[in-house]
Design an enzyme around this catalytic site. Structure first.
Site, PDB file in Angstrom:
ATOM      1  NE  ARG A   8      22.669  68.853  15.551  1.00 24.02           N
ATOM      2  CZ  ARG A   8      21.433  69.150  14.919  1.00 24.02           C
ATOM      3  NH1 ARG A   8      20.737  67.973  14.557  1.00 24.02           N
ATOM      4  NH2 ARG A   8      20.839  70.143  14.863  1.00 24.02           N
ATOM      5  CE  LYS A  17      45.785  66.660  18.261  1.00 20.59           C
ATOM      6  NZ  LYS A  17      47.194  67.029  18.416  1.00 20.59           N
ATOM      7  CD  GLU A  67      55.149  64.322  11.855  1.00 18.38           C
ATOM      8  OE1 GLU A  67      55.098  63.713  13.117  1.00 18.38           O
ATOM      9  OE2 GLU A  67      54.724  65.474  11.821  1.00 18.38           O
ATOM     10  CE  LYS A 100      48.457  60.186  15.843  1.00 17.92           C
ATOM     11  NZ  LYS A 100      48.377  61.557  14.882  1.00 17.92           N
ATOM     12  CD  GLU A 133      47.751  67.600  21.895  1.00 18.33           C
ATOM     13  OE1 GLU A 133      47.398  67.145  20.786  1.00 18.33           O
ATOM     14  OE2 GLU A 133      48.302  68.574  22.274  1.00 18.33           O
ATOM     15  NE  ARG A 148      46.191  63.077  19.374  1.00 20.75           N
ATOM     16  CZ  ARG A 148      45.476  62.674  18.727  1.00 20.75           C
ATOM     17  NH1 ARG A 148      44.294  62.185  19.305  1.00 20.75           N
ATOM     18  NH2 ARG A 148      45.510  62.999  17.396  1.00 20.75           N
ATOM     19  CG  ASN A 171      51.948  68.443  19.643  1.00 14.11           C
ATOM     20  OD1 ASN A 171      51.706  68.241  18.541  1.00 14.11           O
ATOM     21  ND2 ASN A 171      51.287  68.844  20.634  1.00 14.11           N
ATOM     22  CG  HIS A 191      55.067  69.108  15.823  1.00 17.27           C
ATOM     23  ND1 HIS A 191      55.723  67.927  15.585  1.00 17.27           N
ATOM     24  CD2 HIS A 191      53.964  68.845  14.785  1.00 17.27           C
ATOM     25  CE1 HIS A 191      55.393  67.078  14.877  1.00 17.27           C
ATOM     26  NE2 HIS A 191      54.316  67.513  14.072  1.00 17.27           N
ATOM     27  CG  HIS A 250      53.227  74.100  14.146  1.00 22.29           C
ATOM     28  ND1 HIS A 250      52.594  73.586  15.184  1.00 22.29           N
ATOM     29  CD2 HIS A 250      53.261  73.290  13.385  1.00 22.29           C
ATOM     30  CE1 HIS A 250      51.811  72.538  14.950  1.00 22.29           C
ATOM     31  NE2 HIS A 250      52.490  72.441  13.778  1.00 22.29           N
ATOM     32  CG  HIS A 285      53.916  69.448   9.217  1.00 25.13           C
ATOM     33  ND1 HIS A 285      53.693  70.377  10.061  1.00 25.13           N
ATOM     34  CD2 HIS A 285      53.748  68.334   9.751  1.00 25.13           C
ATOM     35  CE1 HIS A 285      53.589  69.650  11.347  1.00 25.13           C
ATOM     36  NE2 HIS A 285      53.527  68.418  11.015  1.00 25.13           N
TER      37      HIS A 285
HETATM   38  N1  GLY Z   1      49.754  64.978  14.865  1.00 23.99           N
HETATM   39  C1  GLY Z   1      49.663  65.252  16.366  1.00 23.99           C
HETATM   40  C2  GLY Z   1      48.503  64.253  16.964  1.00 23.99           C
HETATM   41  O1  GLY Z   1      47.903  63.725  16.224  1.00 23.99           O
HETATM   42  O2  GLY Z   1      48.290  64.505  18.111  1.00 23.99           O
END
Ligand code: GLY
Length: 364
Positions: free
Chosen positions: A122, A144, A186, A230, A240, A244, A248, A251, A255, A268
């Site tokens: 956990r 993430k 990025e 970041k 998010e 946040r 993107n 993206h 994507h 990517h």
């Molecule tokens: N890579 C996008 C984020 O971390 O929200």
């Protein structure tokens, strides 16, 4: 010189420690955040060959009992099967609640390891030691974690923050050139969405691809600014709920391009670069952004050695269809992050499919 960037969060704030040669301090940094005695380093074979011994010896010197586990490299192994491999090694080495998984690798290793850490017993401790430019400035920061489902990228996952992110820019010297260029997409993204000074600084650099060999001071400064961007965004919106989503940028179409090229022929970062060019053109057509600013963006992307054109043979209609399957679709509307000036973006869901077709047509 070491920079320390703080990711301030309501529950578990942590530091990003950034310095050339800092891999040697991995043990001391882990001891500094009071991790339990057992640590398992998770990596892939190529990265482990380069840096595994150094990481393990740094951890041993600080008194940790160290185990290791290597995963097959590549996006195609970002699966629950790889997570299971980590669980098996955790069981075999009797990892406990106070134990730690150290992710030594790029974004794939970091995402899988983070998810294993979030779910084993956990939740056990987790440290990110990113070795690709993309992971340093993006994937390793912000919690993430997750793996792919056969039907889509990153569909299985959890927000789970590391206790520490340790970045050693020296390891970028062994990164394949294509991966370095991909990470630069990025970095440019942060210039557009958040930090106009970073963008201007990148414009001044003559050979972005050579920076890691020729100008380590500048590379550290650029890493520092990107990580700070970041950290700022994640600190304001960890899960998010709103802000946040600006991360993107590029993206949405990126994507779609990535998935339509099978996550192989276009990686990517390369897909994000194409997505940023498309988003820039959409913003210009919608009169949100100056044409000249979009041209500066595209010139910088080109200077980084990234394509500003769609890959040959890709079907525009397939891209428009694929947008509907993206995680960013909300109530059937595709959300786009669009620039309004260099250093600032907005999020809108009113981009017409016809405009997307028109812009993609200009990129063939
Ligand atoms: N890579 C996008 C984020 O971390 O929200």
């Amino acid at each position: 010189m070491q920079s320390v960037i703080r990711v301030e969060l309501p529950q578990q704030s942590y530091n990003i420690a950034l310095a050339a040669g800092s891999l040697e301090r991995l043990g001391a940094e882990c001891a500094g955040v009071h991790l339990g005695k057992k640590v398992m380093v998770v990596s892939n074979p190529a990265i482990f060959r380069h840096y595994g011994e150094q990481a393990i010896s740094a951890l041993n010197s600080a008194g940790f009992e160290v185990f290791s586990c290597t995963l097959l490299a590549g996006e195609q192994y970002k699966t629950l099967g790889s997570v299971q491999k980590i669980y098996n090694a955790a069981l075999e080495n009797r990892l406990e609640r106070s134990s730690t998984l150290v992710a030594l690798g790029g974004g794939v290793v970091g995402d899988i390891t983070g998810f294993a850490a979030a779910t084993w017993l956990r939740g056990i401790n987790f440290v990110q030691v990113p070795t690709s430019l993309l992971a340093m400035v993006d994937a390793a920061i912000g919690g993430k974690t997750g793996v792919n489902h056969p039907q889509g990228k990153n569909l299985i996952g959890a927000f789970y923050q590391p206790r520490l992110v340790l970045i050693d820019p020296d390891v970028l010297k062994t990164l394949p050139a294509r991966e370095f260029r991909a990470g630069m997409a990025e970095v440019i993204k942060y210039g557009i969405i958040w930090d106009a000074e970073l963008f201007a600084q990148l414009e001044q650099v003559l050979r972005l691809d050579q920076m890691r060999y020729l100008n380590e001071g500048l590379l550290q400064e650029i890493l520092n600014r990107s990580c700070q961007a970041k950290a700022d965004v994640v600190s304001k919106d960890e899960k998010e709920a709103g802000l946040r989503a600006i991360l993107n940028y590029g993206h949405t179409i990126g994507h779609a391009v990535e998935s339509l090229t099978g996550y192989r022929s276009v990686n990517h970062g390369e897909a994000v670069a194409i997505g940023m060019v498309a988003a820039g053109k959409i913003a210009v057509e919608m009169q949100l952004w100056e044409k000249e600013a979009a041209q500066r963006q595209d010139a910088l992307i080109g200077k980084a050695g990234l394509s500003i054109k769609l890959p040959s043979g890709i079907d525009i209609e397939a891209i428009v269809d694929a947008l509907q399957n993206d995680k960013k679709v909300q109530e059937g509307k595709v959300r786009f992050v669009l620039p309004t000036q260099i250093g600032s973006v907005t999020i809108i869901d009113t981009v017409q499919a016809e405009l997307i077709r028109q812009v993609l047509g200009q990129m063939q």
